[in-house]
Design an enzyme around this catalytic site. Sequence first.
Site, PDB file in Angstrom:
ATOM      1  N   HIS A 255       0.827  -1.219   0.000  1.00 61.43           N
ATOM      2  CA  HIS A 255       0.000   0.000   0.000  1.00 61.43           C
ATOM      3  C   HIS A 255       0.855   1.259   0.000  1.00 61.43           C
ATOM      4  O   HIS A 255       0.479   2.275   0.587  1.00 61.43           O
ATOM      5  CB  HIS A 255      -0.960   0.002   1.193  1.00 61.43           C
ATOM      6  CG  HIS A 255      -2.113  -0.938   1.040  1.00 61.43           C
ATOM      7  ND1 HIS A 255      -3.198  -0.663   0.246  1.00 61.43           N
ATOM      8  CD2 HIS A 255      -2.326  -2.165   1.580  1.00 61.43           C
ATOM      9  CE1 HIS A 255      -4.054  -1.680   0.310  1.00 61.43           C
ATOM     10  NE2 HIS A 255      -3.538  -2.603   1.096  1.00 61.43           N
TER      11      HIS A 255
ATOM     12  N   GLY B  59      -6.460 -13.405  -4.980  1.00 60.58           N
ATOM     13  CA  GLY B  59      -6.338 -12.928  -3.609  1.00 60.58           C
ATOM     14  C   GLY B  59      -4.914 -12.693  -3.168  1.00 60.58           C
ATOM     15  O   GLY B  59      -4.319 -13.542  -2.503  1.00 60.58           O
ATOM     16  N   GLY B  60      -4.330 -11.556  -3.536  1.00 63.02           N
ATOM     17  CA  GLY B  60      -3.037 -11.163  -3.007  1.00 63.02           C
ATOM     18  C   GLY B  60      -1.841 -11.510  -3.855  1.00 63.02           C
ATOM     19  O   GLY B  60      -0.721 -11.152  -3.510  1.00 63.02           O
ATOM     20  N   LEU B  61      -2.040 -12.214  -4.979  1.00 58.61           N
ATOM     21  CA  LEU B  61      -0.921 -12.637  -5.806  1.00 58.61           C
ATOM     22  C   LEU B  61      -0.998 -12.066  -7.221  1.00 58.61           C
ATOM     23  O   LEU B  61      -0.345 -12.540  -8.129  1.00 58.61           O
ATOM     24  CB  LEU B  61      -0.847 -14.174  -5.852  1.00 58.61           C
ATOM     25  CG  LEU B  61      -0.646 -14.821  -4.480  1.00 58.61           C
ATOM     26  CD1 LEU B  61      -0.742 -16.344  -4.581  1.00 58.61           C
ATOM     27  CD2 LEU B  61       0.686 -14.413  -3.866  1.00 58.61           C
TER      28      LEU B  61
ATOM     29  N   SER C  37      -3.437 -11.926  -9.547  1.00 54.78           N
ATOM     30  CA  SER C  37      -4.011 -12.709 -10.635  1.00 54.78           C
ATOM     31  C   SER C  37      -4.566 -11.799 -11.727  1.00 54.78           C
ATOM     32  O   SER C  37      -4.466 -12.111 -12.924  1.00 54.78           O
ATOM     33  CB  SER C  37      -5.115 -13.624 -10.102  1.00 54.78           C
ATOM     34  OG  SER C  37      -6.112 -12.887  -9.420  1.00 54.78           O
TER      35      SER C  37
ATOM     36  N   ASP D 213       1.711  -4.054  -9.133  1.00 54.27           N
ATOM     37  CA  ASP D 213       1.342  -5.393  -9.579  1.00 54.27           C
ATOM     38  C   ASP D 213       1.655  -5.613 -11.047  1.00 54.27           C
ATOM     39  O   ASP D 213       2.258  -6.621 -11.434  1.00 54.27           O
ATOM     40  CB  ASP D 213      -0.142  -5.642  -9.315  1.00 54.27           C
ATOM     41  CG  ASP D 213      -0.473  -5.698  -7.837  1.00 54.27           C
ATOM     42  OD1 ASP D 213       0.462  -5.681  -7.019  1.00 54.27           O
ATOM     43  OD2 ASP D 213      -1.671  -5.743  -7.511  1.00 54.27           O
TER      44      ASP D 213
ATOM     45  N   TYR E 253     -10.387  -1.017  -0.401  1.00 51.95           N
ATOM     46  CA  TYR E 253      -9.160  -0.589  -1.072  1.00 51.95           C
ATOM     47  C   TYR E 253      -9.247   0.860  -1.538  1.00 51.95           C
ATOM     48  O   TYR E 253      -8.367   1.680  -1.241  1.00 51.95           O
ATOM     49  CB  TYR E 253      -8.869  -1.512  -2.258  1.00 51.95           C
ATOM     50  CG  TYR E 253      -7.566  -1.211  -2.969  1.00 51.95           C
ATOM     51  CD1 TYR E 253      -6.398  -1.872  -2.620  1.00 51.95           C
ATOM     52  CD2 TYR E 253      -7.509  -0.257  -3.983  1.00 51.95           C
ATOM     53  CE1 TYR E 253      -5.198  -1.595  -3.274  1.00 51.95           C
ATOM     54  CE2 TYR E 253      -6.323   0.023  -4.625  1.00 51.95           C
ATOM     55  CZ  TYR E 253      -5.174  -0.650  -4.275  1.00 51.95           C
ATOM     56  OH  TYR E 253      -3.995  -0.363  -4.913  1.00 51.95           O
TER      57      TYR E 253
END
Length: 343
Positions: free
Chosen positions: A28, A107-109, A111, A156, A205
């Site tokens: 973040h 979820g967090g990776l 995708s 990301d 978010y």
Amino acid sequence: MTTFEQVFGQAPEVSASAPGRVNLLGEHTDYQGGFVLPTAIPQRATVGLRRNGTDTHVLYSANLDRTLHVPVGEVGEDFAPYLTGCLNLSGVTEGLNVHVTSEVPSGGLSSSAALEVATLRALRELYGLDLDNVALALRGVQVEHEFVGVQCGVMDQLASSLADTRTMLLIDTRSLERRAVPFPAGAEVLVMDSGVPRRLAESGYNERRAQVEAAAELLGVPQLRDVTDIAAVETLPSPLRERARHVVSENTRVLAGLEADAATFGQLMNATHASLRDDYEVSHPQVDELVALLQAQADVFGARITGAGFGGAVVALVREGTAVAVGEAVVVQYGTLGKVVVP
């Protein structure tokens, strides 16, 4: 899973893939011009494309076994915006058959970033687009903002486009300067899925992003990256104070991690989790439980939630050669929801 040929009766004209990512430190901070330290994971998203001679895109997800039909120039629903956003921003004016398959857990990776980067790579090849790997990543960010509705930072997509699995990638998200950083000696990465689902556009978010933007404005700086004295954030009202405290302290942790040994790096990860849990409030009780179980293992240097939060994955730095054993032991303790993702 069903192949492109099985769905469409022909081979794709082009096919491209891109990896998911796990972030070791720097959560973040990317939408406040901060520093991040991700690495790519082995799991990838793959996209095949073929022109279909119509004015409609036919989008097939092998993971969902679901087909969507979206007229050229429109956005569509469900998983379509991740794809049609890439097509529309790339100026596609003809119908395409699109086949998607992904090994990257949600979820967090990242995708979604892997899907966007893979789609844009395939479009670059199909149409000869003049996009280098940075410009391609930034187009993926634009897709999130304009079509998906998530006001994400740049980490990301940059990680999916530029990172590898052998090193960490330090990214200055303001200048976009980057360099490879070796993992701490004697350590390896373990990633686990908490089994707690989340969707960014339906979570807090965007609210968190608005809060840190408000904090920066009150402090009179363009971004919280520009705050050099963390004591300054204590003048802010709650919850802006806590949100800003996380971002400013997290930037410090990333820079401290660049030369840290495994034990120190692990302590920084533990501190990041506490900050995300208490100041940024993006964790989840079950995720906290999984992180605590990992932190209690003798071969774990540190562990934390990774990604935007509100569920999803956790990452641990563990003693080299122990990741599989640690992951299996913690799955037994945590229960049926958890599973090892990497290695």
